[in-house]
Structures are given as structure tokens and as C-alpha cells.
Design an enzyme around this catalytic site. Structure first.
Site, PDB file in Angstrom:
ATOM      1  N   LEU A   1     105.632  46.257  36.485  1.00 20.23           N
ATOM      2  CA  LEU A   1     105.526  47.067  37.579  1.00 20.23           C
ATOM      3  C   LEU A   1     105.935  46.662  38.878  1.00 20.23           C
ATOM      4  O   LEU A   1     106.490  47.227  39.800  1.00 20.23           O
ATOM      5  CB  LEU A   1     104.326  47.902  37.503  1.00 20.23           C
ATOM      6  CG  LEU A   1     103.798  48.688  36.305  1.00 20.23           C
ATOM      7  CD1 LEU A   1     102.521  49.203  36.328  1.00 20.23           C
ATOM      8  CD2 LEU A   1     104.821  50.089  36.294  1.00 20.23           C
TER       9      LEU A   1
ATOM     10  N   GLU B   1     105.659  42.886  41.632  1.00 18.14           N
ATOM     11  CA  GLU B   1     105.366  41.368  41.838  1.00 18.14           C
ATOM     12  C   GLU B   1     104.733  41.044  43.301  1.00 18.14           C
ATOM     13  O   GLU B   1     105.413  41.470  44.134  1.00 18.14           O
ATOM     14  CB  GLU B   1     106.502  40.342  41.436  1.00 18.14           C
ATOM     15  CG  GLU B   1     106.873  40.423  40.073  1.00 18.14           C
ATOM     16  CD  GLU B   1     107.931  39.465  39.646  1.00 18.14           C
ATOM     17  OE1 GLU B   1     108.261  38.617  40.394  1.00 18.14           O
ATOM     18  OE2 GLU B   1     108.780  39.776  38.878  1.00 18.14           O
ATOM     19  N   GLY B   2     103.791  40.439  43.493  1.00 24.17           N
ATOM     20  CA  GLY B   2     103.393  40.013  44.889  1.00 24.17           C
ATOM     21  C   GLY B   2     103.572  38.549  44.981  1.00 24.17           C
ATOM     22  O   GLY B   2     103.751  37.748  44.045  1.00 24.17           O
ATOM     23  N   GLY B   3     102.782  38.084  45.942  1.00 28.16           N
ATOM     24  CA  GLY B   3     102.737  36.599  46.282  1.00 28.16           C
ATOM     25  C   GLY B   3     101.983  35.893  45.337  1.00 28.16           C
ATOM     26  O   GLY B   3     102.211  34.636  45.019  1.00 28.16           O
ATOM     27  N   PHE B   4     100.842  36.219  44.918  1.00 22.95           N
ATOM     28  CA  PHE B   4      99.893  35.867  44.143  1.00 22.95           C
ATOM     29  C   PHE B   4      99.600  36.458  42.800  1.00 22.95           C
ATOM     30  O   PHE B   4      99.039  35.907  41.907  1.00 22.95           O
ATOM     31  CB  PHE B   4      98.483  35.952  44.997  1.00 22.95           C
ATOM     32  CG  PHE B   4      98.508  35.167  46.333  1.00 22.95           C
ATOM     33  CD1 PHE B   4      98.420  33.966  46.354  1.00 22.95           C
ATOM     34  CD2 PHE B   4      98.762  36.175  47.311  1.00 22.95           C
ATOM     35  CE1 PHE B   4      98.386  33.395  47.651  1.00 22.95           C
ATOM     36  CE2 PHE B   4      98.956  35.568  48.558  1.00 22.95           C
ATOM     37  CZ  PHE B   4      98.538  34.213  48.802  1.00 22.95           C
TER      38      PHE B   4
ATOM     39  N   LYS C   1      96.691  43.680  36.223  1.00 24.75           N
ATOM     40  CA  LYS C   1      97.200  42.727  37.142  1.00 24.75           C
ATOM     41  C   LYS C   1      96.937  41.504  36.779  1.00 24.75           C
ATOM     42  O   LYS C   1      95.753  41.140  36.253  1.00 24.75           O
ATOM     43  CB  LYS C   1      96.164  43.094  38.452  1.00 24.75           C
ATOM     44  CG  LYS C   1      96.340  42.150  39.749  1.00 24.75           C
ATOM     45  CD  LYS C   1      95.634  42.309  40.747  1.00 24.75           C
ATOM     46  CE  LYS C   1      95.831  41.563  42.127  1.00 24.75           C
ATOM     47  NZ  LYS C   1      95.100  41.763  43.231  1.00 24.75           N
TER      48      LYS C   1
ATOM     49  N   ASP D   1      92.881  44.171  54.237  1.00 25.68           N
ATOM     50  CA  ASP D   1      94.481  44.650  54.047  1.00 25.68           C
ATOM     51  C   ASP D   1      94.631  45.712  53.962  1.00 25.68           C
ATOM     52  O   ASP D   1      95.167  46.463  52.816  1.00 25.68           O
ATOM     53  CB  ASP D   1      94.780  43.735  52.946  1.00 25.68           C
ATOM     54  CG  ASP D   1      96.362  43.514  53.137  1.00 25.68           C
ATOM     55  OD1 ASP D   1      96.889  43.944  54.085  1.00 25.68           O
ATOM     56  OD2 ASP D   1      96.911  43.248  51.819  1.00 25.68           O
TER      57      ASP D   1
END
Length: 302
Positions: free
Chosen positions: A23, A25-28, A45, A148
Site C-alpha cells: 500500500l 512505503e515510508g522512511g522507516f 505496518k 506528527d
């Protein structure tokens, strides 16, 4: 249900989840769409843990989820630490899958179509977000701060209810900074985990001796409310020009569109949250009182 024979399977607490597709992608971390044996879909996740510190932070994220049972905070279905032979271990969090997407998706859709939210709908959504933030700021044994808050971290469920997600940046709300090394460490963490366009001024440059608290979320909420109304962050024009975002934030370099269709009360609420000095920002309870008053005024006009 379809055939699972070629799907990656992950077992958690006796339940099997079958990976359907990626779905995001993030930095972590990455997020996969998964399905359980009953055919129900979830978002998984997957947080890669390259070091012990990564593992501790991922476990803490899962624990933060377990502290709450609130309509406006995303619940945790299951979680597990997975260790592999020859692969980086990962912590997986199984979360609800919201087909409505994020508030950022809604903002982009409205901008593309040249539309805007009605003030009543906007304020109802914002009230739900504030309800979730109030639960964090009232957490026991210690208040928590999301750190955030942005439209991309708010999902909309099938009824249009806002649900705050991504607890990876969350921390104990009140932190006393004692010395330059602690200040630099927090500043670096904020640069990694707190989105620039919604980041509070005290996180751009952390003083060597100061207290950082939940007021960082109040600043972010001001940015969120502005974004829902005008379909961009208050500091987006500065960012797009390539000028210093930090200086713009410190100088409160934003303005409301001259053709704004929203009430003076909404403008005032945004301005009350976008105050550079944290001690002068209102509490979440004060913000919610103002939101309730605005909603009452809007309903009385109908």
C-alpha cells in the site's frame, strides 16, 4: 476468499494473515494490505529493525496503541516481533484498513476538482481530530504527544469519522532538555519524524535548556485546520518558493486568502494555535471549547 497458495503468510497469535499488495512505503516502514482467513482486510505496518534501538521504538509504538480504546485513535488488531535467518527483523502491526483513505487524499481530491469543504463538515472533522489529541494529552500515567499531526496521518472511516494513525513519532509529552547533546538529539529526531510543513517552531531549533511539551501538537493542529480550509499548509507557499521554512515559521509568515469563504471565528482559531511561543498557545481543552462554540454558531445559522 481467493487462493492463498502463492501469498506471503504471516502468523500472529494463532491468526494467519496473507499479504495481498503493497500500500505504501515510508522512511522507516512499509504498509501492506493483508487478509485474514475470514477474508477481512487489514493494513499491516512492517517496521524494519536494523538495531536494538529500532526494535525498542517499534515495541513502544505497539504499546502506545494498546493504551487507548478511542473512536479517533486507530486501534491495534495484533502485533508481533518477527526474526528471520539472514534477514533484518521486523515488528509488524496489524491495523484496520480504511478504504476512505487519508484526509490528505481528501484535500488533494478537493483541490483537483476546485471544491472546498463546507465549514460545518470541516469543523466536525477537526473536532474529531481534537478529541483524539485530547485523549493523548490526557493519557495516564504520563501525557503523550503525537508530534506528527498532519492530514496524511488522519484516516477517514466509512462514516467519515477522522481516525489518527502513525504512532511512530509519539513520545511522552513533557521532555526537559538539559544540555546541547540532548537538544541536538531531539532536533535530529524531529527532522526525521516530524513533517516540516506541520512542525512546531521549537522543534526546528531545540534550545539547550528548555522544556518541550504537548504544545507541539497544538501548533500542528493549527496547520491542519488551515490545510483543511485552504487545501495547503499555511507555509506551503514559502516552501514552494524555496525560502527558509524555519524563518517563515518563526516569523508566522502566513496569511489567509483574501477570498476566504470561512468565518472570522475559524481564522481566529487558526491564529490562536499558530503562536510561536509554546507557553502562549492554548491547551487542547481550550481549542475544543472554541470548536464547540463555532459548531454551535454554524448550526444556529441553518
Amino acid at each position: 476468499m481467493g487462493c492463498y497458495c502463492t501469498k506471503e503468510t504471516i502468523e500472529i497469535n494463532g491468526r494467519r494473515f496473507y499479504v495481498q499488495k503493497r500500500l505504501g512505503e515510508g522512511g522507516f516502514s512499509v504498509v501492506d494490505l493483508v487478509e485474514d482467513e475470514t477474508g477481512k482486510t487489514f493494513a499491516m505496518k512492517r517496521i524494519l529493525c536494523h538495531a536494538t534501538e529500532d526494535e525498542q521504538m517499534a515495541r513502544q509504538e505497539a504499546e502506545f496503541h494498546q493504551n487507548f480504546n478511542h473512536t479517533n485513535l486507530i486501534p491495534l488488531e495484533e502485533w508481533k516481533m518477527l526474526k528471520y535467518s539472514g534477514r533484518v527483523p521486523e515488528v509488524v502491526l496489524v491495523l484496520p484498513y480504511y478504504r476512505g483513505g487519508t484526509l490528505q487524499d481528501e484535500v488533494e481530491r478537493l483541490a483537483k476538482q476546485g471544491e472546498h469543504m463546507s465549514e460545518q463538515r470541516l469543523m466536525r472533522i477537526f473536532k474529531g481530530i481534537c478529541e483524539g489529541v485530547r485523549a493523548l494529552h490526557s493519557a495516564s500515567p504520563e501525557p503523550l504527544s503525537h508530534r506528527d499531526m498532519k492530514p496524511g496521518n488522519v484516516m477517514l472511516d466509512d462514516r467519515g469519522t477522522p481516525v489518527i494513525m502513525d504512532f511512530g513519532s509519539m513520545a511522552v509529552a513533557k521532555i526537559e532538555i538539559k544540555g546541547r547533546s540532548q537538544a541536538v538529539a531531539l532536533q535530529d529526531t524531529a527532522a526525521e519524524k516530524c513533517s516540516m510543513l506541520f512542525r512546531a517552531p521549537e522543534l526546528f531549533h531545540v534550545e539547550s535548556h528548555c522544556i518541550i511539551d504537548e504544545k507541539v501538537d497544538i501548533w500542528s493542529l493549527g496547520c491542519v485546520l488551515y490545510t483543511l480550509a485552504f487545501l495547503q499548509s499555511p507555509f506551503e507557499p514559502v516552501y514552494q518558493r524555496g525560502d527558509s521554512l524555519h524563518l517563515a515559521v518563526l516569523g508566522r509568515n502566513f496569511k489567509f486568502p483574501e477570498n476566504s469563504r470561512y468565518s472570522e471565528g475559524l481564522h481566529d482559531l487558526v491564529s490562536s494555535m499558530l503562536v510561536v511561543e509554546p507557553m502562549e498557545r492554548p491547551s487542547i481543552s481550550w481549542v475544543m471549547d472554541r470548536v464547540d462554540n463555532l459548531l454551535q454558531d454554524l448550526e444556529n445559522r441553518v
